[in-house]
Design a protein around this motif. Sequence first.
Motif, PDB file in Angstrom:
ATOM      1  N   LEU A  16      51.961  57.727 121.201  1.00 41.02           N
ATOM      2  CA  LEU A  16      50.816  57.905 120.697  1.00 41.02           C
ATOM      3  C   LEU A  16      50.224  58.855 118.853  1.00 41.02           C
ATOM      4  CD1 LEU A  16      48.218  58.082 123.397  1.00 41.02           C
ATOM      5  CD2 LEU A  16      49.762  55.600 122.642  1.00 41.02           C
ATOM      6  N   ALA A  17      51.256  59.916 119.178  1.00 37.06           N
ATOM      7  CA  ALA A  17      50.843  60.230 118.054  1.00 37.06           C
ATOM      8  C   ALA A  17      51.998  59.581 116.923  1.00 37.06           C
ATOM      9  CB  ALA A  17      51.083  61.575 118.182  1.00 37.06           C
ATOM     10  N   SER A  18      53.282  58.996 117.014  1.00 40.14           N
ATOM     11  CA  SER A  18      53.775  58.687 115.717  1.00 40.14           C
ATOM     12  C   SER A  18      52.999  57.756 115.862  1.00 40.14           C
ATOM     13  CB  SER A  18      55.609  58.795 116.354  1.00 40.14           C
ATOM     14  OG  SER A  18      55.329  57.699 117.499  1.00 40.14           O
ATOM     15  N   LEU A  20      50.103  56.676 114.956  1.00 39.59           N
ATOM     16  CA  LEU A  20      48.370  57.198 114.809  1.00 39.59           C
ATOM     17  C   LEU A  20      49.345  57.371 112.740  1.00 39.59           C
ATOM     18  CD1 LEU A  20      46.123  57.438 114.163  1.00 39.59           C
ATOM     19  CD2 LEU A  20      46.554  59.491 114.948  1.00 39.59           C
ATOM     20  N   ARG A  23      50.682  54.405 110.911  1.00 36.69           N
ATOM     21  CA  ARG A  23      49.622  54.107 110.773  1.00 36.69           C
ATOM     22  C   ARG A  23      48.631  54.361 109.203  1.00 36.69           C
ATOM     23  NH1 ARG A  23      43.356  53.242 113.056  1.00 36.69           N
ATOM     24  NH2 ARG A  23      43.430  55.240 113.016  1.00 36.69           N
ATOM     25  N   GLU A  24      48.730  55.295 109.413  1.00 41.78           N
ATOM     26  CA  GLU A  24      48.121  57.027 108.579  1.00 41.78           C
ATOM     27  C   GLU A  24      49.204  56.682 106.797  1.00 41.78           C
ATOM     28  OE1 GLU A  24      45.555  57.749 108.044  1.00 41.78           O
ATOM     29  OE2 GLU A  24      44.676  56.201 109.985  1.00 41.78           O
ATOM     30  N   HIS A  42      56.919  54.837 118.020  1.00 40.57           N
ATOM     31  CA  HIS A  42      56.238  55.004 119.492  1.00 40.57           C
ATOM     32  C   HIS A  42      56.266  53.435 120.396  1.00 40.57           C
ATOM     33  CE1 HIS A  42      54.805  51.193 117.413  1.00 40.57           C
ATOM     34  NE2 HIS A  42      54.046  51.157 118.866  1.00 40.57           N
TER      35      HIS A  42
END
Length: 151
Positions: A16-18, A20, A23-24, A42
């Motif tokens: 999930l962190a990857s 995000l 995307r950022e 991800h």
Amino acid sequence: MTRSLYTALTYLILGLASGLFYREFTKHTDALLSHTPLNTLHTHLLTLGMIVFLVVLALDAVLGLTGRRSFTVFWWTYNIGLVVTVAMQAVRGILTLGGHDPATTSAAIPGTAGLGHMLLTVGLVSLFVALRAAVRERGGASHQVPAIPAR
């Protein structure tokens, strides 16, 4: 079994962190590339990490894999291989989005990724060794197809 559960949870968080991060990072760099190794990072973490260890957790609950040497070899080599593989995938993706060609930047990137894939393979073979032993202990060997008698 607890180790497999927490391993799956760790890969869920990393996956999930990857997503995000991807995307950022693409927003920040105004990247127009539609496909880089970073945008599937991800998916790799969720599938090869979380889902694999949830399946292993279920198999462990049924067959009692924990405590076997081959299962320990699986856990360590698979995890190290997956971390190395996705780390190199992240490096390639970041370099690609930065406008660099990772293939010409360094030969160490594909070489290290290949090493990660080899460790994943060793881990999967070790898992099947543990599964085979556990199935045999459970009486799986008694359900073999009988040999055809010679004429």
